[in-house]
Design an enzyme around this catalytic site. Structure first.
Site, PDB file in Angstrom:
ATOM      1  N   ASP A 123     -12.964   2.304   4.439  1.00  0.00           N
ATOM      2  CA  ASP A 123     -11.782   2.153   5.288  1.00  0.00           C
ATOM      3  C   ASP A 123     -12.152   1.498   6.609  1.00  0.00           C
ATOM      4  OD1 ASP A 123      -9.895   3.049   3.572  1.00  0.00           O
ATOM      5  OD2 ASP A 123      -9.852   5.105   4.320  1.00  0.00           O
ATOM      6  N   ASP A 132       0.837  -1.210   0.000  1.00  0.00           N
ATOM      7  CA  ASP A 132       0.000   0.000   0.000  1.00  0.00           C
ATOM      8  C   ASP A 132       0.867   1.253   0.000  1.00  0.00           C
ATOM      9  OD1 ASP A 132      -2.349   1.861   1.047  1.00  0.00           O
ATOM     10  OD2 ASP A 132      -3.268  -0.074   0.610  1.00  0.00           O
ATOM     11  N   ASN A 169      -7.723  10.209  -2.608  1.00  0.00           N
ATOM     12  CA  ASN A 169      -7.940  10.490  -1.195  1.00  0.00           C
ATOM     13  C   ASN A 169      -8.370  11.902  -0.837  1.00  0.00           C
ATOM     14  OD1 ASN A 169      -7.710   8.083   0.200  1.00  0.00           O
ATOM     15  ND2 ASN A 169      -5.496   8.058  -0.070  1.00  0.00           N
ATOM     16  N   LYS A 193      -4.219  -1.137  -6.752  1.00  0.00           N
ATOM     17  CA  LYS A 193      -5.254  -0.431  -5.983  1.00  0.00           C
ATOM     18  C   LYS A 193      -5.113   1.038  -6.355  1.00  0.00           C
ATOM     19  CE  LYS A 193      -6.455   0.512  -1.110  1.00  0.00           C
ATOM     20  NZ  LYS A 193      -6.022   0.203   0.275  1.00  0.00           N
ATOM     21  N   TRP A 194      -6.121   1.564  -7.044  1.00  0.00           N
ATOM     22  CA  TRP A 194      -6.079   2.961  -7.537  1.00  0.00           C
ATOM     23  C   TRP A 194      -6.889   3.801  -6.554  1.00  0.00           C
ATOM     24  CZ3 TRP A 194      -5.319   4.673 -13.088  1.00  0.00           C
ATOM     25  CH2 TRP A 194      -5.609   6.024 -13.263  1.00  0.00           C
ATOM     26  N   ASP A 195      -6.202   4.645  -5.823  1.00  0.00           N
ATOM     27  CA  ASP A 195      -6.842   5.391  -4.740  1.00  0.00           C
ATOM     28  C   ASP A 195      -7.090   6.843  -5.141  1.00  0.00           C
ATOM     29  OD1 ASP A 195      -7.855   5.849  -2.198  1.00  0.00           O
ATOM     30  OD2 ASP A 195      -6.097   5.038  -1.167  1.00  0.00           O
ATOM     31  N   ARG A 236      -5.834  16.541   3.253  1.00  0.00           N
ATOM     32  CA  ARG A 236      -4.807  15.510   3.507  1.00  0.00           C
ATOM     33  C   ARG A 236      -3.466  15.974   2.934  1.00  0.00           C
ATOM     34  NH1 ARG A 236      -3.693   9.183   2.113  1.00  0.00           N
ATOM     35  NH2 ARG A 236      -3.681   8.414   4.215  1.00  0.00           N
TER      36      ARG A 236
HETATM   37  C1  GLA Z   1      -6.967   5.467   1.678  1.00  0.00           C
HETATM   38  C2  GLA Z   1      -7.368   4.025   1.443  1.00  0.00           C
HETATM   39  C3  GLA Z   1      -6.649   3.134   2.420  1.00  0.00           C
HETATM   40  C4  GLA Z   1      -5.160   3.311   2.264  1.00  0.00           C
HETATM   41  C5  GLA Z   1      -4.791   4.770   2.425  1.00  0.00           C
HETATM   42  C6  GLA Z   1      -3.332   5.013   2.089  1.00  0.00           C
HETATM   43  O1  GLA Z   1      -7.456   5.938   2.887  1.00  0.00           O
HETATM   44  O2  GLA Z   1      -8.761   3.873   1.534  1.00  0.00           O
HETATM   45  O3  GLA Z   1      -7.024   1.785   2.234  1.00  0.00           O
HETATM   46  O4  GLA Z   1      -4.781   2.835   1.001  1.00  0.00           O
HETATM   47  O5  GLA Z   1      -5.558   5.606   1.603  1.00  0.00           O
HETATM   48  O6  GLA Z   1      -2.984   6.344   2.207  1.00  0.00           O
END
Ligand code: GLA
Length: 738
Positions: free
Chosen positions: A547, A365, A479, A475-477, A442
């Site tokens: 989360d 991650d 935030n 995993k493409w996030d 963030r």
């Molecule tokens: C988000 C994702 C988490 C993790 C964090 C990493 O909150 O939902 O699962 O990957 O970012 O910063």
């Protein structure tokens, strides 16, 4: 499936159990909504448009034009000329005026379903579906509007979308373009929507519909944690098993509005589309705008039927790629195990332990790139940090592969940290209002994806990493939500296009990724589940649900998500306790059965959990392999809802042939001095006898197997034995014996 009845001037669209009818009215050629509901035999009932009542159609009674406009059930209403209900389309001409009206021009009925330029959309073959293109125009502006409707032979679904073209001589601006509207008579409806926040996404809300406008929306630049691009109207008496429901779901991942408006004449206008706030799209002569798709479901068989219609439809006509209907590798993700504090030794110690217990993939991650040791820097610097990942990515992945495991990696490609090499080189690549300090969320900004050079640069970095090693999952996030909308590259009168251009570019990037790396398993994510929508599901067959992986919190989140989306799409993991978000401690086996209702995986430091917990993992892995086909492909029934009863939760999956079924029961709170609980099963065959086995949440048989008819199990029910203690769970497994 689609017929045009020339004498009556009615279009009739039929799915297996529903009909939708559209009428064209008199010389003015207004297009009106006649009917949507249970399937009808004939194309009739155009009287439902009430054109025989005062005020008559304007060409017959030119005095009452406004009054007519304000009551007519427009199929696609345009604002500004006297329909005072909320419009679906608003324009501003070069002269600065609003106001237009659509009249029918022509139509085409075709087999199959055309794709939507640049947008995700459901699909079907020429045998599976048929499409009506209704062409309308406003001759004063020179605006041509195509209304697209597709009906499917295997699902009670109608999809809709809209394309607007400037066929005039001057530019005009679209200030609102919704994708679908149903203008019908209101009844005693409840409105069902999904709402939430970070860590508690998609809780179900049901409330009575009243006069005026009621909507859910997002103008956060994504579909959001807070509201969801879904709306249903259900009869006040509709239950899981019975009653009428009209539902709309938006195949879009940006700003949206989903709305019901009850009018002075007790009509209800249900509409859905891109949120008009801060939206303004310039159309030069000859240019067109394609609005995203809405998926509509009607049923008179209750919420379970609505849910299974969406599930079956999305599994077949939305999800794509290698993993669409395959078991996904059981993964272990290091986020909650290490946060930013890891190196390759730590990852390998997790991988070794995980591999020995049957886990199939390690996901690395956030924190592997640039100088990213906390969330305050380095987004945009997609280069492996070799201080942490010694010898580089290929070396790490090789070691992981040697353990018999696949390897996956996390990215957040749409973002830029102010403290990054990328920002220092290109400060104008961040979305910002010139001269105004940007809002950090963030500690990061959002990249201006409307610029091709930005997309190309980021995509090149991401794909270089993916090509450098055997990476099989991403995993493409995403935030943070969008704000401070300004692009250094767009002219002033196109700044209102930025939100939508951003979403189009995101789709384009995901399209490139899934085309260039067709074997990759892509999981979308947005601070948990803020972008869990059909638009993203077109690119990734699974999305991280929330989360919050606490098993009890997940009951409401997964119930709301599964109201629309197949269980195969819901990212769900067993995580550590006390839970990092709510501090609750739940039994490892209950965490397991709740995660088994989704994609299944782990998110904890497997090297630190107790022996007792570690010993349960092989059993959970075996349960995943045994039940996942059923969970992924089966019909899903809601038996009891913890969000309603505040005591226990229960759901069931049944295979398509009704020969196998799994019931999951979670007792959230125990009760003093009660006996077993009776639950009525669903979805079985009344004429089949089943072998019934109660299982502990660890999958161990409890008590004797017994044989019972499907009719008995559904009408008389089964007893779930009493369990001392909170957060306990049990399974019931059924297989047909004749
Ligand atoms: C988000 C994702 C988490 C993790 C964090 C990493 O909150 O939902 O699962 O990957 O970012 O910063």
């Amino acid at each position: 499936m689609i017929t045009y009845h020339e004498r009556e001037r009615i279009f009739k669209l039929d799915s297996p159990n529903t009909s939708y009818m559209i009428g064209i009215v008199d010389e003015e050629n207004f297009v009106g909504h006649i009917y949507y509901g249970k399937r009808l035999k004939e194309a009739e009932a155009s009287y439902l448009m009430r054109t025989q009542e005062k005020p008559f159609v304007p060409s017959r009674n030119n005095r009452e034009r406004g009054a007519f406009y304000d009551g007519f059930p427009f199929e696609y209403p345009v604002g500004g000329l006297g329909d005072y209900r909320e419009s679906c389309l608003d324009i501003r001409t070069a002269g600065g005026h609003a106001g237009a009206m659509l009249s029918y021009v022509s139509h085409e009925i075709m087999r199959g379903k055309p794709g939507l330029c640049g947008l995700p959309a459901t699909f079907g073959t020429e045998e599976e579906c048929e499409t009506l293109k209704l062409v309308c125009e406003d001759c004063y502006v020179g605006m041509r509007v195509e209304l697209l409707y597709t009906v499917f032979s295997d699902s009670d679904v109608i999809t809709r979308s809209v394309r607007v073209e400037n066929g005039g001589k001057e530019h005009f601006y679209l200030t609102k373009v919704y994708s679908a509207c149903i203008d019908m008579d209101s009844r005693d409806y409840d409105m069902i929507s999904l709402h939430g926040s970070w860590a508690r996404e998609r809780h179900i809300q049901r409330k009575p519909l009243g006069y005026g406008i009621q909507n859910v929306s997002s103008f956060r630049g994504e579909s959001s944690h807070q509201d969801h691009p879904f709306l249903a109207l259900a009869d006040r008496h509709t239950t899981q098993e019975h009653g009428e429901v009209y539902a709309m779901n938006f195949v879009y991942s940006g700003n949206f509005r989903a709305q019901a408006e009850v009018s002075q004449f007790d009509g209800v206008r249900l509409s859905m589309g891109i949120h008009p706030e801060n939206f303004c799209w310039k159309l030069e002569p000859g240019e067109s705008f394609q609005a995203p798709e809405v998926v509509m479901v009607y049923t008179d068989r209750g919420l379970d039927a609505m849910t299974n219609t969406f599930h079956g439809f999305y599994r077949k006509h939305l999800l794509r790629g290698k993993y669409k209907d395959k078991k996904r590798p059981i993964l272990i993700n290091n986020w909650e195990a290490t946060y930013f504090d890891f190196d390759s030794d730590k990852l390998l110690s997790i991988a070794k332990e995980a591999a020995s217990l049957g886990i199939e993939m390690l996901v690395m991650d956030d924190g592997w790139f640039g100088r990213r040791n906390f969330d305050d820097c380095a987004l945009g610097d997609w280069v492996v940090n070799e201080e942490k990942i010694k010898g580089g990515l290929a070396a790490l992945v090789e070691e992981v592969n040697k353990l018999g495991m696949k390897f996956g990696i996390w990215f957040e490609p749409e973002m830029i940290s102010p403290d990054s090499d990328l920002y220092r080189a290109h400060p104008d690549w961040a979305i910002a209002i010139p001269g105004r300090p940007g809002t950090q969320i963030r500690q990061q900004y959002v990249l201006d994806l409307s610029r091709k050079e930005v997309v190309d640069h980021i995509y090149a970095m991401v794909s270089a990493v993916l090509k450098s090693a055997n990476v099989e999952y991403v995993k493409w996030d995403m935030n943070r939500q969008l704000s401070d909308m300004g692009s250094a590259a767009l002219p002033p009168d196109r700044q209102g296009e930025l939100y939508h251009r951003y979403v189009l570019a995101l789709y384009e990037m995901q399209n490139r990724l899934t085309t260039d790396f067709p074997d990759l398993l892509l999981e979308n994510c947005s601070g948990g589940g803020a972008r869990f929508d059909p638009g993203m599901l077109y690119y990734s067959p699974q999305i991280w649900c929330s989360d919050d992986a606490d098993a009890i919190e997940r009951l409401k989140i997964q119930e709301g998500t599964a109201l629309i989306y197949p269980l195969s799409t819901m990212g769900a993991h067993v995580s550590d306790c006390p839970n990092h978000i709510v501090g609750r401690t739940t039994p490892f086996e209950t965490r397991g059965v709740v995660a088994l209702a989704g994609t299944f995986g782990y998110e904890l430091d497997i090297t630190k959990i107790s022996e007792e917990e570690r010993n349960q993992i092989p059993g959970q892995v075996a349960m995943y392999h045994k039940y996942n086909d059923l969970v992924r492909e089966g019909d899903y029934y809601r038996i009891a809802s913890y969000s309603q009863n505040h005591m226990f939760d229960c759901w069931q999956v049944v295979s398509g042939d009704k020969r196998e079924s799994l019931v999951t029961f979670v007792q959230v709170l125990t009760r003093a001095n009660y006996r077993s609980r009776r639950i009525l099963l669903k979805g079985l065959s009344e004429d089949t006898r089943y072998e019934v086995q109660i299982l502990s949440a660890r999958g161990e048989k409890e008590g004797d197997v017994w044989i019972c008819g499907g009719d008995t199990l559904m009408s008389a029910g089964v007893l779930v034995p009493d369990m001392p203690g909170d957060f306990r769970s049990k399974l019931i497994y059924l297989t047909a014996v004749d």
